[in-house]
Design a protein around this motif. Structure first.
Motif, PDB file in Angstrom:
ATOM      1  N   ALA A  19      78.608  46.530  17.888  1.00 42.73           N
ATOM      2  CA  ALA A  19      78.655  47.470  19.008  1.00 42.73           C
ATOM      3  C   ALA A  19      77.417  47.328  19.871  1.00 42.73           C
ATOM      4  CB  ALA A  19      78.775  48.898  18.473  1.00 42.73           C
ATOM      5  N   ALA A  20      76.264  47.127  19.212  1.00 41.64           N
ATOM      6  CA  ALA A  20      75.023  46.993  19.959  1.00 41.64           C
ATOM      7  C   ALA A  20      75.043  45.737  20.816  1.00 41.64           C
ATOM      8  CB  ALA A  20      73.836  46.955  18.991  1.00 41.64           C
ATOM      9  N   VAL A  21      75.564  44.636  20.275  1.00 43.09           N
ATOM     10  CA  VAL A  21      75.629  43.383  21.027  1.00 43.09           C
ATOM     11  C   VAL A  21      76.562  43.511  22.218  1.00 43.09           C
ATOM     12  CG1 VAL A  21      76.365  40.982  20.928  1.00 43.09           C
ATOM     13  CG2 VAL A  21      75.035  41.939  19.060  1.00 43.09           C
ATOM     14  N   ALA A  26      76.273  40.056  28.451  1.00 46.27           N
ATOM     15  CA  ALA A  26      76.842  39.720  29.760  1.00 46.27           C
ATOM     16  C   ALA A  26      78.200  39.074  29.524  1.00 46.27           C
ATOM     17  CB  ALA A  26      75.909  38.775  30.505  1.00 46.27           C
ATOM     18  N   THR A  27      78.973  38.933  30.583  1.00 51.91           N
ATOM     19  CA  THR A  27      80.317  38.375  30.419  1.00 51.91           C
ATOM     20  C   THR A  27      80.601  37.292  31.452  1.00 51.91           C
ATOM     21  OG1 THR A  27      81.267  40.061  31.873  1.00 51.91           O
ATOM     22  CG2 THR A  27      81.203  40.559  29.506  1.00 51.91           C
ATOM     23  N   VAL A  31      86.972  36.555  37.265  1.00 52.44           N
ATOM     24  CA  VAL A  31      86.384  37.149  38.474  1.00 52.44           C
ATOM     25  C   VAL A  31      84.944  36.702  38.661  1.00 52.44           C
ATOM     26  CG1 VAL A  31      85.822  39.328  39.616  1.00 52.44           C
ATOM     27  CG2 VAL A  31      87.900  39.151  38.233  1.00 52.44           C
ATOM     28  N   THR A  32      84.175  36.654  37.547  1.00 52.27           N
ATOM     29  CA  THR A  32      82.772  36.193  37.591  1.00 52.27           C
ATOM     30  C   THR A  32      82.618  35.051  36.599  1.00 52.27           C
ATOM     31  OG1 THR A  32      82.202  37.885  35.949  1.00 52.27           O
ATOM     32  CG2 THR A  32      81.859  38.441  38.267  1.00 52.27           C
ATOM     33  N   PRO A  33      82.990  33.840  37.014  1.00 49.91           N
ATOM     34  CA  PRO A  33      82.915  32.700  36.105  1.00 49.91           C
ATOM     35  C   PRO A  33      81.487  32.268  35.785  1.00 49.91           C
ATOM     36  CG  PRO A  33      83.532  31.980  38.282  1.00 49.91           C
ATOM     37  CD  PRO A  33      83.542  33.467  38.323  1.00 49.91           C
ATOM     38  N   ASP A  34      80.523  32.756  36.558  1.00 41.63           N
ATOM     39  CA  ASP A  34      79.125  32.395  36.335  1.00 41.63           C
ATOM     40  C   ASP A  34      78.298  33.644  36.024  1.00 41.63           C
ATOM     41  OD1 ASP A  34      79.398  29.563  37.061  1.00 41.63           O
ATOM     42  OD2 ASP A  34      79.762  30.334  39.094  1.00 41.63           O
ATOM     43  N   ASN A  35      77.347  33.525  35.119  1.00 38.08           N
ATOM     44  CA  ASN A  35      76.418  34.610  34.798  1.00 38.08           C
ATOM     45  C   ASN A  35      75.182  33.988  34.173  1.00 38.08           C
ATOM     46  OD1 ASN A  35      75.380  37.221  34.461  1.00 38.08           O
ATOM     47  ND2 ASN A  35      77.395  38.039  33.903  1.00 38.08           N
ATOM     48  N   SER A  36      74.229  34.772  33.795  1.00 42.70           N
ATOM     49  CA  SER A  36      72.996  34.210  33.240  1.00 42.70           C
ATOM     50  C   SER A  36      72.484  35.071  32.096  1.00 42.70           C
ATOM     51  CB  SER A  36      71.916  34.115  34.329  1.00 42.70           C
ATOM     52  OG  SER A  36      71.597  35.399  34.831  1.00 42.70           O
ATOM     53  N   THR A  37      71.638  34.471  31.302  1.00 48.23           N
ATOM     54  CA  THR A  37      70.992  35.142  30.178  1.00 48.23           C
ATOM     55  C   THR A  37      69.494  34.998  30.326  1.00 48.23           C
ATOM     56  OG1 THR A  37      72.830  34.736  28.658  1.00 48.23           O
ATOM     57  CG2 THR A  37      70.668  35.154  27.672  1.00 48.23           C
TER      58      THR A  37
END
Length: 203
Positions: A19-21, A26-27, A31-37
């Motif tokens: 649940a915490a994770v 991020a996802t 709709v949002t094929p790109d994201n960052s960590t």
């Protein structure tokens, strides 16, 4: 039964971790094929220092009593400790603790009537040890024997490696100060303030 309890605890822990994770993750989606960590780390400066000194939040003499005479002293006491709760300091360092009255300019300690235009004021003494009715005469208060500095009277110094150590303190108020006073004039709540100061020193 014990095994079941352990397994249940493990499952609960895994669910809590999952649940915490999920909350902080991020996802990626259609709709949002790109994201960052964000990748993070920390390096502790070996030269950095920190400390925590614990002092009492309040000190209460309770209800004072007017003595019938001043042939003997009529003390009331309040004992507390100042503690070196956390000392992350170098081996040649220490933390000195000082104390003074929060408003007096004569290097003494007082409590005064609250909400009074001309309040009655009562002095009290500060001892850097524990004293009581039987032993108070064997010690001298710091506010009559020591020389105060800008930050007040030196109470103690906690050296490196002394985490958890404490300094005993007693506040002593002689109720003889009430003798001869009209109780209706001096009745009410009293308060004062002790200003503490801490300073990192090198030996």
């Amino acid at each position: 039964m014990k095994t079941k309890k352990i397994i249940s605890a493990l499952i609960a822990g895994i669910l809590a971790a999952t649940a915490a994770v999920s909350v902080s993750a991020a996802t990626l989606s259609d709709v949002t094929p790109d994201n960052s960590t964000e990748v993070k780390a920390n390096i502790v400066d070996p030269g950095s220092v920190s400390y925590v000194i614990t002092i009492p939040e309040t000190a209460d003499f309770g209800t004072l009593t007017q003595p019938e005479s001043t042939d003997t002293d009529h003390y009331t006491f309040y004992d507390f400790q100042v503690e070196a709760t956390e000392l992350n300091i170098k081996s040649n360092q220490g933390v000195s603790v000082y104390m003074k009255d929060g408003s007096a300019d004569d290097n003494q300690f007082y409590i005064s009537q609250k909400v009074e235009s001309d309040p009655f004021t009562i002095a009290y003494d500060v001892y850097d040890t524990t004293v009581n009715e039987e032993t108070v005469g064997s010690f001298e208060p710091i506010n009559t024997t020591a020389t105060p500095g800008t930050s007040g009277y030196h109470l103690c110094t906690f050296l490196a490696g002394s985490t958890g150590s404490t300094q005993d303190v007693t506040l002593a108020l002689n109720q003889n100060a009430l003798y001869g006073q009209t109780l209706s004039d001096i009745a009410g709540d009293y308060s004062g303030t002790i200003a503490f100061h801490s300073a990192l020193i090198e030996r």
